[in-house]
Design a protein around this motif. Structure first.
Motif, mmCIF file in Angstrom:
data_model
loop_
_atom_site.group_PDB
_atom_site.id
_atom_site.type_symbol
_atom_site.label_atom_id
_atom_site.label_comp_id
_atom_site.label_asym_id
_atom_site.label_seq_id
_atom_site.Cartn_x
_atom_site.Cartn_y
_atom_site.Cartn_z
ATOM 1 N N MET A 95 0.770 -1.136 -0.106
ATOM 2 C CA MET A 95 0.016 0.104 0.317
ATOM 3 C C MET A 95 0.900 1.179 -0.100
ATOM 4 N N ALA A 96 0.567 2.067 -0.958
ATOM 5 C CA ALA A 96 1.672 3.225 -1.014
ATOM 6 C C ALA A 96 0.774 4.566 -0.910
ATOM 7 N N ASP A 97 1.560 5.441 -0.527
ATOM 8 C CA ASP A 97 0.876 6.997 -0.666
ATOM 9 C C ASP A 97 1.929 8.033 -0.918
ATOM 10 N N THR A 98 1.398 8.917 -0.823
ATOM 11 C CA THR A 98 2.493 10.288 -0.530
ATOM 12 C C THR A 98 2.035 11.053 0.524
ATOM 13 N N ASP A 99 3.337 11.460 1.218
ATOM 14 C CA ASP A 99 2.739 12.764 2.160
ATOM 15 C C ASP A 99 2.854 13.955 1.883
ATOM 16 N N LYS A 100 2.517 14.966 2.842
ATOM 17 C CA LYS A 100 2.469 16.295 2.440
ATOM 18 C C LYS A 100 3.567 16.911 1.498
ATOM 19 N N LEU A 101 4.690 16.375 1.723
ATOM 20 C CA LEU A 101 5.926 16.862 0.848
ATOM 21 C C LEU A 101 5.880 16.069 -0.438
ATOM 22 N N GLY A 102 4.998 15.395 -0.675
ATOM 23 C CA GLY A 102 5.166 14.439 -2.063
ATOM 24 C C GLY A 102 5.943 13.002 -2.042
ATOM 25 N N ARG A 103 6.505 12.843 -0.703
ATOM 26 C CA ARG A 103 7.226 11.661 -0.500
ATOM 27 C C ARG A 103 6.510 10.424 -0.448
ATOM 28 N N GLY B 124 11.961 -4.867 0.046
ATOM 29 C CA GLY B 124 10.627 -4.378 0.067
ATOM 30 C C GLY B 124 10.127 -2.988 1.011
ATOM 31 N N ARG B 125 10.653 -3.446 2.193
ATOM 32 C CA ARG B 125 10.186 -2.285 3.347
ATOM 33 C C ARG B 125 11.067 -0.764 3.084
ATOM 34 N N ASN B 126 11.979 -0.911 2.213
ATOM 35 C CA ASN B 126 12.640 0.098 1.964
ATOM 36 C C ASN B 126 12.671 0.985 0.525
ATOM 37 N N LEU B 127 11.648 0.251 -0.130
ATOM 38 C CA LEU B 127 11.461 0.562 -1.396
ATOM 39 C C LEU B 127 11.271 2.048 -1.877
ATOM 40 N N HIS B 128 10.414 2.763 -0.753
ATOM 41 C CA HIS B 128 10.078 4.305 -1.063
ATOM 42 C C HIS B 128 11.450 4.965 -1.126
ATOM 43 N N TYR B 129 12.390 4.844 -0.483
ATOM 44 C CA TYR B 129 13.635 5.324 -0.485
ATOM 45 C C TYR B 129 14.249 5.539 -1.809
ATOM 46 N N HIS C 38 -0.542 0.629 -9.136
ATOM 47 C CA HIS C 38 -0.882 2.341 -9.181
ATOM 48 C C HIS C 38 0.228 3.103 -9.556
ATOM 49 N N LYS C 39 -0.118 4.153 -10.338
ATOM 50 C CA LYS C 39 0.961 5.341 -10.182
ATOM 51 C C LYS C 39 0.868 6.022 -8.848
ATOM 52 N N ILE C 40 2.032 6.211 -8.156
ATOM 53 C CA ILE C 40 1.705 6.913 -6.613
ATOM 54 C C ILE C 40 2.430 8.197 -6.924
ATOM 55 N N LYS C 41 3.386 8.593 -7.942
ATOM 56 C CA LYS C 41 3.800 10.087 -7.716
ATOM 57 C C LYS C 41 4.111 10.271 -9.141
ATOM 58 N N GLU C 42 4.465 11.620 -9.476
ATOM 59 C CA GLU C 42 4.724 12.042 -11.086
ATOM 60 C C GLU C 42 6.324 11.630 -11.042
ATOM 61 N N ALA C 43 6.763 11.277 -12.400
ATOM 62 C CA ALA C 43 8.123 11.217 -12.437
ATOM 63 C C ALA C 43 9.159 12.284 -12.347
#
Ligand code: SF4
Length: 705
Positions: free
Chosen positions: A23-31, A51-56, A473-478
């Motif tokens: 499950m992925a999302d973005t925070d207020k800073l777009g991270r 997998g746990r560190n994929l967002h970095y 899903h696409k989570i953020k812009e490239a």
């Protein structure tokens, strides 16, 4: 993160083929923020360290390529250009080369990390419109032996089992794999199953005593290259003891008598000597198989990455076939895919010898079906297989291939005898690199650099090792002007003047791919992005006539996809064709993964937390081999053969068989030095059937440096 917001934020881990839901999302800073998807059938919320560190990997954009770049001559620097300019010029160069030398003068080298939609459009572009079959992927280095093995034994490239079979099995035979490190969430499931049911037994065959062996009831620490000898010896012991399934053999297979003759050419005792293990252990393995009601064989690169990889696959699958352990709950062959979407790539025909939906490139009827579907001229799809991964670089070296387009992979770390690939790229007339990171060694050779969107920056689907198709899903812009790979390929196709690439979105590409599977064994013609968003993930085949979650296991009616509808027990001589060790190079080098890095480290290498486990490359060697060479723990050693050398620190361990040394596959150039790169040493041999390289067996010598 709201875990019930599945319509907008579910995705899948982009590392190994286990296919864990996130499950992925973005925070207020777009991270990007992530957590395991508690409702995903594969991982139930669990993620491994990678997998746990994929967002970095997507939050840190410091290494990203933001704009297209190109150069007009090799002696000029690349300049930032617009997408239109770069694709127009690239199309012009491709057209010129194709006009002058023919379509086989160009090649595309893609990746098991590509999304299915990306695979689909690139395969369509190359095979259907350019008119060459020179499209291959790094899955050639990974799963092609399993593909060939399944086709030869079961009639088609298909994994018959599902992960739910793990809890239903009494015995899991892990051959040449370390899932505890390389497929951790799946292995945790095995650990839990064994905890609940101590009657579940585990056999591991591996020259190294890996983390996986800590769960094993029996570790067969065999000599490298002797897997077929072992499997044949187990087969012989099963036959001797009347522990095969005569009714299944009689009614649902062919080839048993020839197999019997082959495995009886060598006694179990003789086989034990060749394998370097005890005869009693082989007999114990056979006894454990005989006692099992549910028997799963599980394997990956230890069998696949071999000059005899296909036969290794077949010899293991034969153990399922002679005991009738296939097509029923808790039983069957389960190849573990190394990459997240190697399976999806195979579904769309993404290798140089395949066509979409497991059609056969050399079958005129199959070519005609695809040509009609793509609305192209009859005869446009060439009948002969194109260049495979390693053949592309051979062809560049020999001047037969003029241009190569590499996307989503770094062959300058991952190909065997990699310095040959460096020489090949220098000889290429035109090199296109479609990449996320300017750290890739490939950039140095690129005439054109195309910035690609990374995981979480695009949408699409992937298929995991149990045939489960999931939606990302696409989570953020490239960042910058980076684009999804499918969009880059479609824009290029349009610049080439080809019709049929103006898809409004990835869902439309998926719909076309799904329609092409109709009435095949991979039929997903009723599946869509919309259904996948709702259901998270389903196993193929999936049609409205099948229940709403697809098909958990295949061959439950014992009807196989061969011409005779019987599974084929294949026989072949047991001969190790790897290069020979010699007095100059007396040690066998094998290569593989470590727990917290993945492939060529373009993503995991950016995450500091993942360096804490193992921060630099190393050579694992047996203390006896080290003592003979006056090498001590942590000494800097040089590993060498005629192809090159590597310099790393030694780690001494009696977990590795004497006479064998191990290097991790991940490291490439560090501070411009290539002395960490294992593939400086690996050999050029490939399996004659699958064309998969022999990464697990190269002759080397090790010296104190
Ligand atoms: Fe990702 Fe594989 Fe780990 Fe699952 S097991 S989180 S898919 S790397």
């Amino acid at each position: 993160i709201k875990t019930n917001s599945i319509e907008k934020k579910t995705t899948i881990c982009c590392y190994c083929g286990v296919g864990c839901g996130i499950m992925a999302d973005t925070d207020k800073l777009g991270r990007v923020t992530i957590e395991g998807d508690a409702d995903h059938p594969v991982n139930r919320g669990q993620l491994c360290s990678k997998g746990r560190n994929l967002h970095y990997t997507v939050n840190d954009t410091s290494d990203r390529i933001f704009y297209p770049e190109m150069r007009y001559a090799r002696n000029q620097p690349r300049q930032k250009v617009s997408w239109d300019s770069v694709l127009e010029r690239t199309a012009a160069v491709f057209k010129t080369l194709i006009d002058k030398y023919g379509p086989d003068a160009v090649a595309f080298y893609a990746s098991g990390q590509c999304l299915t939609e990306e695979y689909y459009v690139i395969n369509k572009l190359v095979k259907g419109f350019i008119g060459t079959n020179n499209i291959d992927t790094n899955s050639r280095l990974c799963m092609s032996s399993a593909v060939a093995g399944y086709k030869m034994s079961l009639g088609e490239d298909c994994v018959p089992v599902c992960y739910d079979d793990i809890e239903l099995a009494d015995l899991i035979f892990v051959a040449g794999a370390n899932p505890a490190w390389c497929h951790p969430i799946l292995w945790q499931r095995v650990e839990k199953a064994k905890e609940k049911n101590p009657a579940l037994k585990i056999i591991v065959s591996d020259p190294r005593k890996t983390q996986t062996c800590s769960l094993a009831d029996l570790h067969l620490q065999l000599n490298p290259g002797t897997d077929i000898t072992l499997h044949h010896a187990i087969g012989r012991a099963l036959i001797e003891n009347d522990d095969v399934d005569p009714a299944f053999i009689e009614n649902h297979t062919e080839g048993f008598e020839t197999y019997r003759a082959i495995v009886f050419e060598r006694t179990v005792a003789e086989a034990a000597i060749i394998c370097g293990i005890e005869e009693s252990d082989i007999r114990m393995a056979a006894r454990m198989i005989a006692d099992a009601n549910g028997f799963i064989t599980m394997w990956t690169m230890g069998l696949n990455q071999s000059v005899i990889g296909v036969n290794k696959n077949l010899s293991l699958i034969n153990l399922n076939l002679i005991t009738g352990h296939i097509g029923k709950p808790g039983s069957g062959p389960l190849s573990l895919t190394g990459q997240p979407n190697a399976m999806g790539g195979r579904e769309v025909g993404g290798l140089s010898n395949l066509l979409p939906a497991h059609r056969d490139l050399q079958n005129p009827q199959h070519r005609a079906e695809v040509e009609q579907f793509w609305n192209i001229m009859p005869g446009k799809i060439a009948a002969q297989p194109g260049l495979t991964a390693t053949e592309m670089f051979d062809a560049l070296n020999e001047g037969r291939l003029k241009a190569i387009w590499v996307l989503c992979t770094n062959p300058l770390i991952s190909l065997p005898d990699v310095r040959k690939a460096e020489a090949a790229l220098q000889k290429a007339k035109f090199v296109v690199v479609q990449e996320i990171s300017h750290q890739s060694e490939m950039i140095k050779y690129a005439d054109v650099v195309l910035p690609a969107a990374a995981w979480a920056e695009k949408e699409g689907t992937m298929t995991n090792a149990e045939r489960r198709i999931g939606y990302l899903h696409k989570i953020k812009e490239a960042p910058g002007e980076a684009l999804p790979d499918a969009e880059i390929i479609c824009r290029f196709a349009q610049k080439m003047g080809y019709k049929g690439f103006d898809y409004p979105n990835a869902a439309a590409i998926f719909a076309e791919h799904a329609a092409l599977t109709k009435d095949t064994h991979v039929d997903i013609s009723d599946l869509s992005h919309a259904i996948l968003k709702e259901k998270r993930a389903v196993q193929w085949p999936y049609t409205k006539t099948i229940n709403g979650h697809g098909t958990a296991r295949l061959f439950t009616d014992k009807t196989f996809y061969t011409a005779s509808q019987r599974a084929i027990i294949r026989s072949f001589p047991d001969e190790n064709l790897s290069e020979k060790i010699s007095p100059d190079f007396p040690l066998i080098l094998t290569t593989g993964r470590i727990r917290d890095q993945w492939h060529t480290m373009s993503k995991t290498g950016k995450v500091n937390k993942l360096k804490q486990h193992i921060s630099e490359s190393f050579l694992e060697m047996h203390p006896e081999d080290a003592a003979q060479r006056k090498i001590r723990e942590n000494d800097l050693v040089e590993i060498a053969n005629e192809r090159g050398h590597v310099r790393v620190k030694a780690r001494l361990s009696d977990n590795i068989k004497q006479g064998v040394v191990f290097l991790p596959m991940h490291w490439g150039k560090v501070l411009d030095s290539d002395l960490n790169r294992a593939n400086n040493l690996t050999n050029n041999l490939v399996d004659p059937q699958s064309k998969e390289p022999d990464f697990k067996f190269s002759a080397v010598e090790v010296k104190l440096y």
